[in-house]
Each structure stands twice: as structure tokens, then as C-alpha cells.
Write a protein that holds these residues in place. Structure first.
Motif, PDB file in Angstrom:
ATOM      1  N   PHE A   1       0.823  -1.216   0.000  1.00 21.49           N
ATOM      2  CA  PHE A   1       0.000   0.000   0.000  1.00 21.49           C
ATOM      3  C   PHE A   1       0.850   1.255   0.000  1.00 21.49           C
ATOM      4  O   PHE A   1       0.471   2.272  -0.571  1.00 21.49           O
ATOM      5  CB  PHE A   1      -0.972  -0.017   1.181  1.00 21.49           C
ATOM      6  N   GLN A   2       2.002   1.080   0.687  1.00 23.20           N
ATOM      7  CA  GLN A   2       2.912   2.225   0.672  1.00 23.20           C
ATOM      8  C   GLN A   2       3.304   2.577  -0.762  1.00 23.20           C
ATOM      9  O   GLN A   2       3.179   3.723  -1.203  1.00 23.20           O
ATOM     10  CB  GLN A   2       4.164   1.863   1.468  1.00 23.20           C
ATOM     11  N   VAL A   3       3.732   1.561  -1.464  1.00 23.47           N
ATOM     12  CA  VAL A   3       4.164   1.776  -2.849  1.00 23.47           C
ATOM     13  C   VAL A   3       2.981   2.231  -3.702  1.00 23.47           C
ATOM     14  O   VAL A   3       3.088   3.157  -4.518  1.00 23.47           O
ATOM     15  CB  VAL A   3       4.782   0.469  -3.405  1.00 23.47           C
ATOM     16  N   PHE A   4       1.837   1.579  -3.454  1.00 21.40           N
ATOM     17  CA  PHE A   4       0.636   1.890  -4.242  1.00 21.40           C
ATOM     18  C   PHE A   4       0.261   3.373  -4.112  1.00 21.40           C
ATOM     19  O   PHE A   4       0.082   4.086  -5.107  1.00 21.40           O
ATOM     20  CB  PHE A   4      -0.516   1.005  -3.770  1.00 21.40           C
ATOM     21  N   PHE A   5       0.184   3.829  -2.879  1.00 22.20           N
ATOM     22  CA  PHE A   5      -0.233   5.224  -2.681  1.00 22.20           C
ATOM     23  C   PHE A   5       0.819   6.197  -3.169  1.00 22.20           C
ATOM     24  O   PHE A   5       0.490   7.270  -3.694  1.00 22.20           O
ATOM     25  CB  PHE A   5      -0.583   5.478  -1.212  1.00 22.20           C
ATOM     26  N   LEU A   6       2.076   5.791  -2.974  1.00 26.03           N
ATOM     27  CA  LEU A   6       3.126   6.684  -3.457  1.00 26.03           C
ATOM     28  C   LEU A   6       3.036   6.857  -4.973  1.00 26.03           C
ATOM     29  O   LEU A   6       3.324   7.920  -5.510  1.00 26.03           O
ATOM     30  CB  LEU A   6       4.504   6.130  -3.082  1.00 26.03           C
ATOM     31  N   ARG A   7       2.631   5.749  -5.638  1.00 26.33           N
ATOM     32  CA  ARG A   7       2.556   5.846  -7.093  1.00 26.33           C
ATOM     33  C   ARG A   7       1.273   6.530  -7.550  1.00 26.33           C
ATOM     34  O   ARG A   7       1.264   7.245  -8.544  1.00 26.33           O
ATOM     35  CB  ARG A   7       2.610   4.429  -7.714  1.00 26.33           C
ATOM     36  N   VAL A   8       0.187   6.269  -6.833  1.00 32.79           N
ATOM     37  CA  VAL A   8      -1.125   6.748  -7.293  1.00 32.79           C
ATOM     38  C   VAL A   8      -1.380   8.187  -6.866  1.00 32.79           C
ATOM     39  O   VAL A   8      -2.008   8.955  -7.598  1.00 32.79           O
ATOM     40  CB  VAL A   8      -2.239   5.810  -6.769  1.00 32.79           C
ATOM     41  N   LEU A   9      -0.847   8.539  -5.719  1.00 32.05           N
ATOM     42  CA  LEU A   9      -1.163   9.869  -5.167  1.00 32.05           C
ATOM     43  C   LEU A   9      -0.875  11.030  -6.111  1.00 32.05           C
ATOM     44  O   LEU A   9      -1.704  11.935  -6.225  1.00 32.05           O
ATOM     45  CB  LEU A   9      -0.418  10.077  -3.848  1.00 32.05           C
TER      46      LEU A   9
END
Lengths: 173, 249
Positions: free
Chosen positions: B143-151
Motif C-alpha cells: 500500500f505504501q508503494v501503491f499510494f506513493l505511485r497513485v497519489l
């Protein structure tokens, strides 16, 4: 009643108003010409004619007698006052066409030096005689002058130019 | 025609010239008519079903479409009329179709939020199982990576409005360029208005103005009182900025 929002119902469209305006465009342009033609006539015909009269050293009385009259719808004319002097004598025909061609003699009814004139070949001052010879008068011929100078043609061209300019400048149609 | 007291030398009738102008005008109208026909054929002017047939005539007249095409269009319209679909519903449907088409083209998902596409934009390939596998093994990291990419993508979209508002508020704030320009313009107009008002007040005699020539000159001092001018009826001299010789000391 004009329906301005006739998107769904069939009826007069937004172009109804322009088409209504087009219906009386001819009358409106003729009215415009009729309203302003006297001004244009004064500028193109009367004033130049008066200038010519001044340059020929005609009498101020005659220059003032030249006028413009409206003769009807889309009609205008150069005119001359009919009655002259305190006695209101009609001299217009004589002034325009002249009289006594070739000269004529004037003789008094009663005997005596009753005829009076001033100047002439007898020198300055007042002279009297029982019989005088009048040389006659050739006339001013203002009508021929105006026609020869082409003032009327210029006036007619002015009407076309002014009306066209008016239509273009006011988005007439 | 006889006018009493006047001898007519040269009568002039300008019917012919007026007719010439009218003919010119009609030529202009014809030109405009052809333009209007094209305008109508483009569909800008709302018309009913009955008028749509006229539209075809306009098209034919204007040479925009051939006869065969116009017949096809006519048949289409007749079919629509026979099937009971009014022009309004047809128009609405056409508008809806076109809107949907645009949405489809822009989003490629029928207007709905496509999570797959969003993930694809963020760099998550749905076919790459490693990304999904990390969700099971290391959910926090995922989720860390996900949000960092999506944000950045989401944030850019969500904060666009706020950024615009911020820029606007900054530009239109007090002593900012918009505000200064606006106030300067208003001030200039107001000064002009006051000047005109003052001049009119002086002109009609509701306000007094006394002009005195410069002191220390050799000739006598000249004074002009506008009330004097109003009273003596010399108002037009003042209006033309000509100073009249008044009282002499």
C-alpha cells in the motif's frame, strides 16, 4: 406572435425578425433619400449656382431669390421667387429669359423731357430726355448654366453614394 | 407642379436613383440569403420536423449536398416520423449518443472510473502477478508503494480546483495586479465624471468658480466670476475656454 424558442415546435425561426425587416427595406431607403435630398440639393446645386451668380456680379436680390422647393415624394426643384419689389411685380421670366431683344425706343406720351436716367455715355449725373433708346436685356439663363455645369448629374450621383454609404454603415438589411 | 410665389426652373425627380439603390440592396439581400441557407443547413437554427424538409431544399439550393443524398436524408426523416419518434426525442437521443461517444473516446470505459486503468497509469500491470503477490506477503509495503505511485495522479486531479482558486485569490487580492488595475480604471473614470459634472455645474450656474490671472504681471489682474457670466448671459464664452476681461484692480 413570434416564437423565439422554436427548437422543437415548427414555426417562425429566429430569422423571422430579419425577414420582416427586409419586407419594408425598400420603403425605408426611399424615405431616407426623401428626408435628406433637400440638403444634398442645396450642397450640390443651389450653393454652386449662387457662387456662379456671385462671380458674374449679379444682384444680391437675384441671388437671394434662388431657392429650393420640394415638389413631392422624391422630387425637388431649383426655383426662383416670382414677385419682386415692394409692388410685387412678377419679373422672374424677364430675369431668366431677358426682354427687348435688339433694343427698343421709349417715348413719352406727353411732350417734354419727362424720361430720366443716370450715367451712360452722357457722363455721370442725372439726364432727362423726351425719347430714350433701351438696349434690351439678354437674361441670366440660370437654367442653362446649371445644366451646362452638370450640377444635376452630381446631385443624382450623390444620392446613390449617400444611400449606399448609409446602408453599409448602418447594416441596413 | 406649381408652387405659389415660386417659379420652378429645374425640377429633379430621383425615382430612378432610388430604384438603383434598391436594386443594389436586393442584390445584397440575395447574397445574404444564400449565406443564411448555408447557415441553416449547418443546423444552427432550431427547426421542427416540417422545417427539416425545407432544410434539405436549402441544402440542395446551396449545392452542399447532392440530390441522392438529400433523398436519403428525406427518407430517413420520413421513417422517423412514421415510427412515431418526434424530432425532439430524436434530437435528444442524438445529443446523448454524441455525449457518450465523447466520454467513451476520452475515458475508454463508458464514463465509469476504471480501477484497472488507474492502476495501469500508476505502473501496476494487472498481468504482472508480482505486484499482486506483494499485497499478500507485504501488505504494508504494497500500500505504501501503491499510494506513493497513485497519489500524484489523484492529487493532481483533486487539487486542480484548489490550485486555480488559490491563483485567482492571489491575483485578485488587495494590492495585487488585478485589484490595482481595476481601481486605477475606476478612479480615472470617476475623475473624468467629476470633471464633467463640475463643468456642467459651473455652466448652469449652480457652482461658483473664480479665475484670477497670475499675480505680479505688468498688466492689471483679470478676474472672472462664473456667476457674473451666468448673470450676464456670457456663458458661451466660458464654455469655449475664453476668459473675458472682468473687474480690474
Amino acid at each position: 406572435m413570434i416564437n423565439f424558442e422554436s427548437s422543437s415546435a415548427p414555426g417562425p425561426s429566429l430569422l423571422a425578425v430579419p425577414s420582416l425587416r427586409l419586407g419594408d427595406a425598400e420603403e425605408r431607403i426611399k424615405d431616407y433619400i426623401d428626408r435628406h435630398m433637400v440638403d444634398w440639393f442645396i450642397q450640390e446645386v443651389l450653393d454652386p449656382t449662387r457662387n456662379i451668380a456671385i462671380s458674374r456680379k449679379l444682384s444680391q436680390r437675384f441671388i437671394d431669390a434662388l431657392t429650393v422647393v420640394k415638389t413631392g415624394y422624391l422630387g425637388v426643384a431649383l426655383a426662383l421667387e416670382e414677385m419682386w419689389g415692394p409692388d410685387q411685380i412678377p419679373l422672374h421670366d424677364m430675369l431668366e429669359d431677358g426682354w427687348g431683344e435688339g433694343g427698343y425706343d421709349i417715348v413719352t406720351k406727353e411732350e417734354g423731357y419727362n424720361l430720366k436716367w443716370t450715367g451712360g455715355k452722357y457722363g455721370p449725373g442725372v439726364h432727362f430726355a423726351p425719347k430714350v433708346h433701351h438696349p434690351g436685356f439678354s437674361g441670366y439663363h440660370i437654367k442653362d448654366t446649371v445644366e451646362n455645369w452638370g450640377f444635376i448629374e452630381r446631385f443624382q450621383q450623390r444620392i446613390v453614394d449617400e444611400a449606399t454609404k448609409y446602408m453599409e454603415s448602418t447594416r441596413f438589411i | 407642379m406649381d408652387i405659389p410665389g415660386k417659379k420652378i426652373l429645374i425640377p429633379v425627380e430621383v425615382q430612378a436613383q432610388a430604384q438603383q439603390v434598391v436594386l443594389e440592396m436586393k442584390k445584397m439581400i440575395d447574397e445574404m440569403d444564400s449565406k443564411v441557407s448555408r447557415f441553416q443547413s449547418m443546423g444552427f437554427v432550431g427547426m421542427g420536423v416540417g422545417a427539416a424538409a425545407n432544410q434539405q431544399n436549402f441544402l440542395k439550393k446551396a449545392g452542399v449536398i447532392g440530390v441522392n443524398e438529400s433523398i436519403k436524408e428525406q427518407e430517413n426523416i420520413e421513417r422517423k416520423v412514421k415510427s412515431g419518434a418526434g424530432f425532439e426525442s430524436t434530437l435528444n437521443k442524438a445529443i446523448d449518443d454524441s455525449i457518450e461517444e465523447v466520454i467513451d473516446r476520452e475515458t475508454e470505459s463508458g464514463g465509469r472510473l476504471d480501477i484497472k486503468k488507474l492502476l495501469g497509469m500508476a505502473g501496476f500491470d494487472s498481468k504482472n502477478m508480482n505486484d499482486w503477490f506483494s499485497m499478500v506477503t507485504n501488505p504494508r509495503g504494497f500500500f505504501q508503494v501503491f499510494f506513493l505511485r497513485v497519489l500524484p495522479i489523484l492529487g493532481g486531479v483533486l487539487t486542480a480546483k484548489e490550485i486555480a482558486e488559490f491563483i485567482f485569490s492571489e491575483m485578485t487580492a488587495r494590492n495585487r495586479p488585478f485589484d490595482l488595475t481595476f481601481r486605477r480604471t475606476i478612479n480615472e473614470e470617476f475623475v473624468k465624471l467629476r470633471a464633467r459634472e463640475l463643468r456642467q455645474q459651473i455652466r448652469v450656474g449652480e457652482r461658483q468658480a473664480i479665475f484670477v490671472s497670475e499675480a505680479g504681471v505688468s498688466h492689471p489682474i483679470e478676474v472672472v466670476n462664473t456667476f457674473e457670466l451666468v448673470r450676464t448671459g456670457d456663458i458661451f464664452q466660458l464654455d469655449a475656454f475664453r476668459v473675458r476681461k472682468g473687474y480690474q484692480f
